[in-house]
Design a protein around this motif. Structure first.
Motif, PDB file in Angstrom:
ATOM      1  N   GLN A 130       0.833  -1.209   0.000  1.00  0.00           N
ATOM      2  CA  GLN A 130       0.000   0.000   0.000  1.00  0.00           C
ATOM      3  C   GLN A 130       0.865   1.255   0.000  1.00  0.00           C
ATOM      4  O   GLN A 130       0.524   2.258  -0.645  1.00  0.00           O
ATOM      5  N   GLU A 134       0.582   3.983  -2.944  1.00  0.00           N
ATOM      6  CA  GLU A 134       0.213   5.359  -2.592  1.00  0.00           C
ATOM      7  C   GLU A 134       1.308   6.342  -2.979  1.00  0.00           C
ATOM      8  O   GLU A 134       1.033   7.449  -3.463  1.00  0.00           O
ATOM      9  N   ARG A 137       1.172   6.829  -6.732  1.00  0.00           N
ATOM     10  CA  ARG A 137       0.011   7.644  -7.114  1.00  0.00           C
ATOM     11  C   ARG A 137       0.254   9.109  -6.816  1.00  0.00           C
ATOM     12  O   ARG A 137      -0.047   9.982  -7.643  1.00  0.00           O
ATOM     13  N   ARG A 138       0.817   9.408  -5.665  1.00  0.00           N
ATOM     14  CA  ARG A 138       1.043  10.812  -5.308  1.00  0.00           C
ATOM     15  C   ARG A 138       2.119  11.448  -6.171  1.00  0.00           C
ATOM     16  O   ARG A 138       2.019  12.618  -6.538  1.00  0.00           O
ATOM     17  N   VAL A 184       4.287  10.074   3.079  1.00  0.00           N
ATOM     18  CA  VAL A 184       3.533   8.838   2.868  1.00  0.00           C
ATOM     19  C   VAL A 184       3.882   7.814   3.943  1.00  0.00           C
ATOM     20  O   VAL A 184       3.004   7.090   4.442  1.00  0.00           O
TER      21      VAL A 184
END
Length: 443
Positions: A130, A134, A137-138, A184
């Protein structure tokens, strides 16, 4: 003579014989030495290549196989920092800022963050996957947003483009790559701890309410296990909170974690030195044929070089101070946001611990109340036993072997019982009144 020479001379050195053949040669008993052990295949633990997940600043990920020493040379890290990433050992949460990397050990997230990439040990843990998803994606979303922002603000930035290209002054809203990766990681750790705290709350409150209504050994054992889990989780949350607070209190550590700024300074100083060397070589080539006078003033080229050097050094110092202050403010705001989140989780756990303590106090009060009731009952029973003992005393007196006229009266036995009973009841009532007067029992 040859036998005497062999006995007197020292044996041959080990390098002169084949050790491999000698070590695996059968002995006189027929047993192989080091049987079942691959001596040549033994390696030091931790030196073999490991699988790492690499995520670059563009959001691209790949799996690479590198050993520990390659990671140490690549990220300029000591061996003790890499031990924090070893999944075989349990270390408390730590965030270390080094010269070229940030070592992050936050719960399941154990990674190395540099100015260009993030390196994580390849794992099948869902939280690690994850984190990678994440972060990608960011980074990709941030790249699209920066392109759109650059296109929309092209007119406003056109005036200062030359200044930004020369000195590389970033925008105040710019968040470097290492801070995004650290954000993150902090978010993943805080979310994981908060979810565990929420699960503990959902399990704890009904169990504590059940314990207050029914005190049993099974419920007490369940509460004991729950409290052990709470203490362990509180310790982990407290460690993350202390680590963030320690970073916020130390400006030097926060400035050390601004990797993009340090990399840009190194590149600018490198290119500046190269341009200065080129300028000097050109200047030397131009003035090589000209006569040099020891009493004349320095040439114009050297004056210009000196002026540019002084101006560049002053500007670099001012820019480094401003960028350092800005980076500290950026990182401080980032850490402060997640400090509030982890502090809220810690407050949750503290409230739950206080609720458990209140439940324990309530149970202790209930047990004390039951104990007091038992003591009161025992006191009344002891008083009644004392009253009954009076009848035994009377019976013992009248059982003596002597003659009195009372024995010949037919109604004497009845009157003796009545008088003894009245005396016993009177004594019992006197004791009860005394207990009430002394407030030994609520009657």
């Amino acid at each position: 003579m040859a036998d005497l020479k062999e006995r007197l001379l020292p044996p041959k050195p080990a390098s002169a014989i084949n050790l491999r053949d000698a070590s695996f040669r059968a002995s006189a008993s027929g047993r192989q030495p080091f049987q079942g052990v691959d001596v040549l295949g033994l390696k030091k633990r931790g030196q073999g290549p490991r699988s790492w997940i690499r995520v670059d600043s563009s959001g691209n990920s790949q799996v690479i196989e590198v050993d520990k020493f390659t990671i140490m040379r690549r990220c300029d890290l000591p061996a003790r920092d890499l031990r924090l990433l070893d999944p075989l050992f349990v270390y408390p949460s730590t965030i270390l800022g080094r010269e070229k990397a940030i070592v992050v050990n936050l719960e399941q997230i154990r990674c190395i963050i540099t100015a260009d990439e993030v390196l994580l040990l390849n794992s099948l843990d869902s939280y690690v996957l994850q984190y990678v998803v994440e972060l990608k994606r960011r980074l990709q979303t941030a790249g699209v947003g920066e392109v759109w922002q650059s296109e929309g603000a092209e007119l406003n930035r056109r005036r200062s483009r030359n200044f930004d290209n020369v000195f590389g002054n970033p925008s105040p809203d710019y968040l470097p790559f290492e801070f995004r990766a650290l954000e993150v990681a902090l978010e993943a750790a805080c979310t994981f701890l908060d979810s565990q705290a929420a699960e503990l709350e959902i399990e704890a409150y009904p169990l504590l309410d059940e314990l207050t209504s029914k005190i049993s050994t099974l419920n007490l054992e369940r509460v004991r296990r729950l409290k052990s889990r709470l203490v362990a989780l509180t310790r982990r949350v407290q460690k993350v909170r202390d680590e963030i607070e320690q970073l916020m209190d130390d400006d030097g550590d926060m400035a050390e974690m601004y990797l993009t700024e340090k990399k840009r300074r190194m590149e600018s100083s490198f290119y500046g030195d190269q341009s200065l060397m080129g300028f000097r070589s050109n200047d030397g080539g131009l003035s090589a044929s000209a006569p040099v006078s020891p009493v004349s003033s320095p040439p114009e080229s050297r004056r210009l070089e000196k002026s540019l050097s002084i101006a560049r050094s002053r500007h670099e110092s001012m820019r480094s101070t401003e960028s350092s202050t800005e980076s500290i403010e950026q990182l401080e705001m980032l850490l402060e946001a997640y400090f509030v989140v982890i502090d809220s989780t810690l407050n949750k756990l503290t409230s739950l611990k206080e609720y458990i303590d209140d439940t324990e106090d309530f149970i202790n009060i209930q047990l004390d109340n039951v104990r007091n009731q038992l003591i009161q009952f025992e006191l009344l029973l002891t008083t009644a036993t004392f009253v009954v003992a009076i009848f035994g005393v009377v019976a013992g007196i009248f059982g003596m072997n002597f003659d009195i006229p009372l024995f010949e009266d037919p109604g004497a036995f009845k009157w003796v019982l009545i008088n003894t009973g009245v005396a016993g009841i009177s004594i019992f009532c006197a004791f009860v009144w005394f207990f009430k007067y002394r407030r030994l029992m609520p009657l």
